[in-house]
Design an enzyme around this catalytic site. Sequence first.
Site, PDB file in Angstrom:
ATOM      1  N   LYS A 129      44.506  44.776  54.284  1.00 26.70           N
ATOM      2  CA  LYS A 129      44.635  46.161  53.805  1.00 26.70           C
ATOM      3  C   LYS A 129      43.344  46.953  53.965  1.00 26.70           C
ATOM      4  O   LYS A 129      43.353  48.084  54.442  1.00 26.70           O
ATOM      5  CB  LYS A 129      45.005  46.179  52.313  1.00 26.70           C
ATOM      6  CG  LYS A 129      46.339  45.576  51.971  1.00 26.70           C
ATOM      7  CD  LYS A 129      46.680  45.771  50.504  1.00 26.70           C
ATOM      8  CE  LYS A 129      45.734  45.082  49.540  1.00 26.70           C
ATOM      9  NZ  LYS A 129      45.747  43.620  49.653  1.00 26.70           N
ATOM     10  N   HIS A 164      48.596  36.185  44.103  1.00 31.18           N
ATOM     11  CA  HIS A 164      48.729  36.877  42.811  1.00 31.18           C
ATOM     12  C   HIS A 164      50.058  36.565  42.112  1.00 31.18           C
ATOM     13  O   HIS A 164      50.557  37.390  41.338  1.00 31.18           O
ATOM     14  CB  HIS A 164      48.621  38.395  43.009  1.00 31.18           C
ATOM     15  CG  HIS A 164      47.355  38.837  43.672  1.00 31.18           C
ATOM     16  ND1 HIS A 164      46.108  38.576  43.136  1.00 31.18           N
ATOM     17  CD2 HIS A 164      47.146  39.521  44.826  1.00 31.18           C
ATOM     18  CE1 HIS A 164      45.185  39.087  43.935  1.00 31.18           C
ATOM     19  NE2 HIS A 164      45.786  39.654  44.962  1.00 31.18           N
ATOM     20  N   ASN A 209      42.602  51.330  46.539  1.00 30.89           N
ATOM     21  CA  ASN A 209      41.944  50.052  46.266  1.00 30.89           C
ATOM     22  C   ASN A 209      40.631  49.915  47.031  1.00 30.89           C
ATOM     23  O   ASN A 209      40.074  48.827  47.111  1.00 30.89           O
ATOM     24  CB  ASN A 209      42.891  48.896  46.648  1.00 30.89           C
ATOM     25  CG  ASN A 209      42.592  47.623  45.889  1.00 30.89           C
ATOM     26  OD1 ASN A 209      42.293  47.651  44.706  1.00 30.89           O
ATOM     27  ND2 ASN A 209      42.677  46.498  46.577  1.00 30.89           N
TER      28      ASN A 209
END
Length: 437
Positions: free
Chosen positions: A120, A189, A143
């Site tokens: 990302k 996650h 982010n």
Amino acid sequence: MITSPAWKGRKYAVLGLARSGRATVVALLAAGAQVTAWDEKSEARAPFEGRCDLRDPLEIDLTGFDGVVVSPGVPLNTHPIKPHADKYGVPVIGDIELFAQARGDLPPHKVVGITGTNGKSTTTALVHHILKEAGVPTTMGGNIGLPILEQEPLPEGGVYVLELSSFQIDLTFSLDCDVAVLLNVTPDHLDRYDGNFDAYAASKSRLFAMQTRGHNSIARFTDARSLGQFAEGSIASILEDVLANRGIAPSEQANWPSLQGPHNLENAAAAIEACDILGLSTEQIREALRTFPGLPHRMERVGERAGVLYVNDSKATNTAAAAPALAAFDKIHWIVGGRAKEPGLGECEPHMDRVTAAYTIGEAGDAFAEALAPHCAVSRCGTLEKAVELASQVARSGETVLLSPACASFDQFRDFEERGDRFRTLVRALADTGGMP
């Protein structure tokens, strides 16, 4: 900063006053909202004394509030704020949702949203770089970089490029990206999704579900087929087809020094497609691929000593993220370990033929040493300092010392940035360190 007149007179609670929380409170106050804010740390609350109501949202009646704004770091599956807000019918949102609400009051613009388990940050920075080099007003956030609400609005024609984690998407409900990108989905996650990979994947794909008719989505064929959450009427691009369709040969990757390895070819393909959709020419894109400087802690070439290349890939916090770095180099002296997110070598195992020796560190050091023993020479170093010292003594000209830990950093460091910074410092302290060619 980015604000919206729609927030004026509304009531919001903000839980957590780190970077994005601080920016959120400032933006809401500037817009004339009523804000209740809280952070467990008194020093985080101090700047807002006298400016807003400083109380814990968990301890107040939320009747009449328009939203509770939380950090993406708040685990919605276990934190009590979600059921507490639900009791009053108040949505739990993030700063990206507030940005989405503010878009109608900004100069005409476009938004590129980029998510995926790995890649990302590189892809977000690459899209931003290509646009900037082409003279398009652009900024990046989410982010990466500064909190989006802290940034100045772009002029007409600008492009906001947002890196979006699944946690941020979970707190977002109206972000209609002009171009949405899903790079990949692999297990990560899962503690935030009660061990349910399908729930994690569904969170990622909600970026597509929020789009309206005529907007563009980009994904790998396998992910697109399995997720199936594209908005009706969106225009889909398949990542595997991009290079052939845009006239850029895979062999051209040799001209992109900061985009080496198979994973970066895929990241580049996503950026190429996004920028083509935004109207940039192939030549503008091609030139910017060549000049992209890369990002710290992501296959960052930090130095060379006696012909040995030292690479900081501290951002690789799981085996899926470390595997691309192993695929990008030969004769690797691999520094691996930390706080493991999964057992075994995972996606790194197919690349063991590229590893000459391994140096294990951190909590998972012994487990990695046992897993690696059948594949290469292993030294149980324990600390990054010992690993760098030993690797520098063993590695020979033409080989690579690679920090790609495949683990989280929290057993020995504050975060992956501190781990990568420490590696960089250790490399530069080696005797006779030379500059990069």
